[in-house]
Motif scaffolding. Structure first.
Motif, PDB file in Angstrom:
ATOM      1  N   ALA A  17      -9.059  25.157  11.254  1.00  0.00           N
ATOM      2  CA  ALA A  17      -7.843  25.943  11.450  1.00  0.00           C
ATOM      3  C   ALA A  17      -7.523  26.757  10.199  1.00  0.00           C
ATOM      4  O   ALA A  17      -7.211  27.953  10.276  1.00  0.00           O
ATOM      5  N   VAL A  18      -7.612  26.124   9.029  1.00  0.00           N
ATOM      6  CA  VAL A  18      -7.322  26.812   7.769  1.00  0.00           C
ATOM      7  C   VAL A  18      -8.340  27.921   7.516  1.00  0.00           C
ATOM      8  O   VAL A  18      -7.987  29.036   7.101  1.00  0.00           O
ATOM      9  N   LYS A  19      -9.620  27.639   7.768  1.00  0.00           N
ATOM     10  CA  LYS A  19     -10.660  28.650   7.561  1.00  0.00           C
ATOM     11  C   LYS A  19     -10.415  29.875   8.442  1.00  0.00           C
ATOM     12  O   LYS A  19     -10.595  31.017   8.002  1.00  0.00           O
ATOM     13  N   ILE A  20     -10.024  29.631   9.692  1.00  0.00           N
ATOM     14  CA  ILE A  20      -9.764  30.748  10.609  1.00  0.00           C
ATOM     15  C   ILE A  20      -8.600  31.592  10.091  1.00  0.00           C
ATOM     16  O   ILE A  20      -8.675  32.827  10.044  1.00  0.00           O
ATOM     17  N   LEU A  21      -7.527  30.926   9.670  1.00  0.00           N
ATOM     18  CA  LEU A  21      -6.363  31.665   9.172  1.00  0.00           C
ATOM     19  C   LEU A  21      -6.697  32.483   7.936  1.00  0.00           C
ATOM     20  O   LEU A  21      -6.247  33.616   7.781  1.00  0.00           O
ATOM     21  N   LYS A  22      -7.478  31.916   7.036  1.00  0.00           N
ATOM     22  CA  LYS A  22      -7.847  32.639   5.820  1.00  0.00           C
ATOM     23  C   LYS A  22      -8.662  33.883   6.130  1.00  0.00           C
ATOM     24  O   LYS A  22      -8.646  34.858   5.371  1.00  0.00           O
ATOM     25  N   SER A  23      -9.375  33.872   7.258  1.00  0.00           N
ATOM     26  CA  SER A  23     -10.231  35.004   7.614  1.00  0.00           C
ATOM     27  C   SER A  23      -9.468  36.134   8.297  1.00  0.00           C
ATOM     28  O   SER A  23     -10.020  37.215   8.511  1.00  0.00           O
ATOM     29  N   VAL A  24      -8.205  35.898   8.642  1.00  0.00           N
ATOM     30  CA  VAL A  24      -7.400  36.948   9.278  1.00  0.00           C
ATOM     31  C   VAL A  24      -7.206  38.094   8.294  1.00  0.00           C
ATOM     32  O   VAL A  24      -6.815  37.887   7.137  1.00  0.00           O
ATOM     33  N   GLU A  25      -7.483  39.304   8.722  1.00  0.00           N
ATOM     34  CA  GLU A  25      -7.441  40.460   7.816  1.00  0.00           C
ATOM     35  C   GLU A  25      -6.023  40.915   7.503  1.00  0.00           C
ATOM     36  O   GLU A  25      -5.667  41.099   6.343  1.00  0.00           O
ATOM     37  N   LYS A  26      -5.204  41.115   8.528  1.00  0.00           N
ATOM     38  CA  LYS A  26      -3.834  41.579   8.326  1.00  0.00           C
ATOM     39  C   LYS A  26      -2.882  40.419   8.574  1.00  0.00           C
ATOM     40  O   LYS A  26      -2.412  40.198   9.690  1.00  0.00           O
ATOM     41  N   LYS A  27      -2.611  39.694   7.514  1.00  0.00           N
ATOM     42  CA  LYS A  27      -1.782  38.493   7.647  1.00  0.00           C
ATOM     43  C   LYS A  27      -0.300  38.851   7.749  1.00  0.00           C
ATOM     44  O   LYS A  27       0.206  39.705   7.022  1.00  0.00           O
ATOM     45  N   LYS A  28       0.370  38.161   8.650  1.00  0.00           N
ATOM     46  CA  LYS A  28       1.809  38.307   8.844  1.00  0.00           C
ATOM     47  C   LYS A  28       2.487  37.024   8.375  1.00  0.00           C
ATOM     48  O   LYS A  28       1.827  36.075   7.948  1.00  0.00           O
ATOM     49  N   SER A  29       3.806  37.002   8.507  1.00  0.00           N
ATOM     50  CA  SER A  29       4.549  35.838   8.018  1.00  0.00           C
ATOM     51  C   SER A  29       4.126  34.551   8.720  1.00  0.00           C
ATOM     52  O   SER A  29       4.088  33.485   8.113  1.00  0.00           O
ATOM     53  N   LYS A  30       3.741  34.633  10.001  1.00  0.00           N
ATOM     54  CA  LYS A  30       3.334  33.411  10.702  1.00  0.00           C
ATOM     55  C   LYS A  30       2.039  32.833  10.114  1.00  0.00           C
ATOM     56  O   LYS A  30       1.867  31.610  10.071  1.00  0.00           O
ATOM     57  N   HIS A  31       1.151  33.707   9.655  1.00  0.00           N
ATOM     58  CA  HIS A  31      -0.091  33.233   9.058  1.00  0.00           C
ATOM     59  C   HIS A  31       0.186  32.534   7.726  1.00  0.00           C
ATOM     60  O   HIS A  31      -0.354  31.452   7.449  1.00  0.00           O
ATOM     61  N   PHE A  32       1.030  33.160   6.899  1.00  0.00           N
ATOM     62  CA  PHE A  32       1.364  32.545   5.611  1.00  0.00           C
ATOM     63  C   PHE A  32       2.143  31.245   5.803  1.00  0.00           C
ATOM     64  O   PHE A  32       1.952  30.291   5.043  1.00  0.00           O
ATOM     65  N   PHE A  33       2.997  31.201   6.810  1.00  0.00           N
ATOM     66  CA  PHE A  33       3.757  29.987   7.086  1.00  0.00           C
ATOM     67  C   PHE A  33       2.823  28.818   7.382  1.00  0.00           C
ATOM     68  O   PHE A  33       2.954  27.731   6.812  1.00  0.00           O
TER      69      PHE A  33
END
Length: 499
Positions: free
Chosen positions: A221-237
């Motif tokens: 789950a963490v690896k997938i989130l880190k790979s997101v290119e345009k991170k929004k507040s939900k990703h950082f949360f």
């Protein structure tokens, strides 16, 4: 040609509405609302069809209104066929998705056999074969059939291991993943958790992340989130929640725009947001647009899209009569980096917490624009559907007035609170209906658990309701603070003490 005015119902004339006048109004949901009301009341099939033909968006509910006339009943049956009349329906209707898969699943073997014999080769015929033989093994070996089922019939009976997702690797794949996750199809979810994620778009990665988290695979789950290119507040949360690293919390704290995720982070560190609720100084006696006139509001939106000198535009709207419109203009003028939470004089209550919730709903529904009309014809500040207005003995054409509309909205909210009690569930119900909440949210919603209640919030079935609940809760906290109830926080509302 004779004028049509004398053929229009008298109750419409009281609002200076007639078909002739409506037909020269700009195409919009506002005009569609009035045309729809005309269709409901007229006894002339030709005038009803003329109104239907003029609609900006033609949908099933409009055909349902026309079906009160015998001439149009077959047309409505074609787009909404009854399973009891399957043999009387033109087979072309089935090919136009006239018969839902959920309805198809209820057909008798005899009716399924009949359909199978009449349908040409294609996904519809293969769907009938699957239901007829209780065999769903072929569904995900064919792209069209696979999407047809996963998006329209994500039932447990179709759940299966999938070794090859390649037919679905396209711009719609995020819908496939989302449907499997939201409807809890474990075999498909386990299969999805094995596929490489780096190749996909951010939307797909988000649902692959939710899938991994649902399966307890925190590392993936963490690896997938880190790979997101345009991170929004939900990703950082979620990165903050999962890794406990301050750098992700700092991303939330440094975001000037308040939302559910950034507000939660600010509460965590007891850092207040910059909130502004006074925007009008009444320097303009006759503003360019009046927010209680739906046709004026349409003109406002048209100019708003074109204007570049937004600060000047805002000054032209500096009046109580256009307060909500000015707030919108200022929001865009500041590039959405300033948080405007206006407090128009629309409702007061000794229970300041409830008053704050009313304002939270109104802000989310209409941004306090009294003459708002949605694509589904929800009306006014509180965006109340016409059928609900009538059920509460209200005046459908009086909903562009703060007093009438807010009164009915408050009445409905009090009823929802009497049944659901929980502000988040009430927010979901206000948007998606109390039946939806009782059947599809409460039974699966969790407060206890490592990722809860946040994961449950991310998996609410309806897309609109899912985001709506988060936004209303954030609004509720802010308006509670504005009205003096400083103990209402996201931490408290989400049951921090329950864990």
């Amino acid at each position: 040609m004779k004028k049509l005015l004398f053929l229009i119902p008298l109750f419409l004339l009281a609002y200076d509405v007639n078909l002739t006048n409506l037909l020269v109004k700009p195409k919009s949901y506002v005009r569609d609302f009035y045309l729809t009301e005309f269709m409901k009341e007229t006894n002339s099939s030709s005038l009803a069809f003329k109104a239907y033909h003029a609609l900006y968006k033609k949908r099933m509910k409009h055909l349902k209104i026309l079906s009160k006339f015998d001439f149009f009943k077959p047309m409505y049956q074609c787009v909404n066929p009854s399973i009891n009349d399957i043999k009387n329906i033109n087979i072309a209707c089935i090919l136009d998705n006239g018969l839902w898969l959920s309805s198809m699943a209820k057909l008798s073997p005899e009716d399924l056999s009949y359909l199978y014999s009449k349908l040409p080769e294609g996904k519809e015929k293969e769907a009938v074969w699957a239901f007829l033989n209780h065999n769903y093994s072929k569904i995900f070996k064919n792209r069209d059939l696979g999407y047809y089922f996963i998006l329209n019939y994500p039932n447990k009976v179709i759940d299966q291991e999938i070794n090859d997702f390649s037919p679905f690797y396209d711009k719609y794949f995020h819908l496939f993943v989302k449907s499997a996750v939201k409807h809890d199809l474990p075999k498909i979810q386990i299969s999805l958790n094995k596929i490489p994620y780096k190749r996909f778009c951010d939307k797909t990665k988000w649902w692959l992340f939710i899938n991994a988290l649902s399966l307890g695979d925190e590392k993936r789950a963490v690896k997938i989130l880190k790979s997101v290119e345009k991170k929004k507040s939900k990703h950082f949360f979620w990165l903050w929640r999962l890794t406990k690293k301050d750098k992700y919390l700092d991303k939330l704290l440094n975001n000037p725009r308040v939302d559910f995720y950034t507000l939660y982070a600010h509460e965590e560190k007891n850092i207040p947001f910059d909130i502004r609720h006074k925007v009008v100084y009444d320097t303009i006696k006759n503003p360019k647009y009046i927010q209680t006139d739906p046709w004026d509001v349409l003109k406002f939106w048209d100019e708003f899209r074109k204007r570049r000198d937004l600060y000047k535009f805002a000054k032209e709207l500096d009046s109580q009569k256009s307060e909500a419109l000015k707030a919108l203009v200022l929001d865009k003028a500041h590039h959405f980096r300033v948080n405007y939470f206006i407090t128009p004089k629309m409702y007061s209550d000794q229970n300041k917490s409830f008053q704050a919730f009313v304002y939270a709903i109104a802000r989310q529904e209409s941004r306090f624009i009294p003459a708002s009309v949605s694509s589904s014809y929800a009306l006014g500040t509180m965006q109340i559907m016409p059928f609900l207005v009538r059920a509460m003995k209200g005046d459908v054409f009086g909903q562009f007035d703060y007093n009438q509309n807010v009164r009915l909205g408050v009445k409905h909210l009090k009823w929802l609170f009497s049944k659901l009690h929980n502000p988040l569930m009430v927010a979901y119900a206000y948007n998606g209906g109390i039946g939806f909440v009782k059947r599809r949210v409460i039974p699966v919603f969790k407060y206890k658990g490592k990722y809860e209640p946040f994961l449950s919030m991310e998996k609410v079935l309806f897309d609109e309701s899912r985001e709506y609940g988060k936004k209303v809760l954030a609004n509720y906290v802010i308006y509670s603070y504005i009205f003096g109830e400083k103990n209402v926080t996201l931490h408290e509302l989400l049951g921090k003490t329950k864990k």
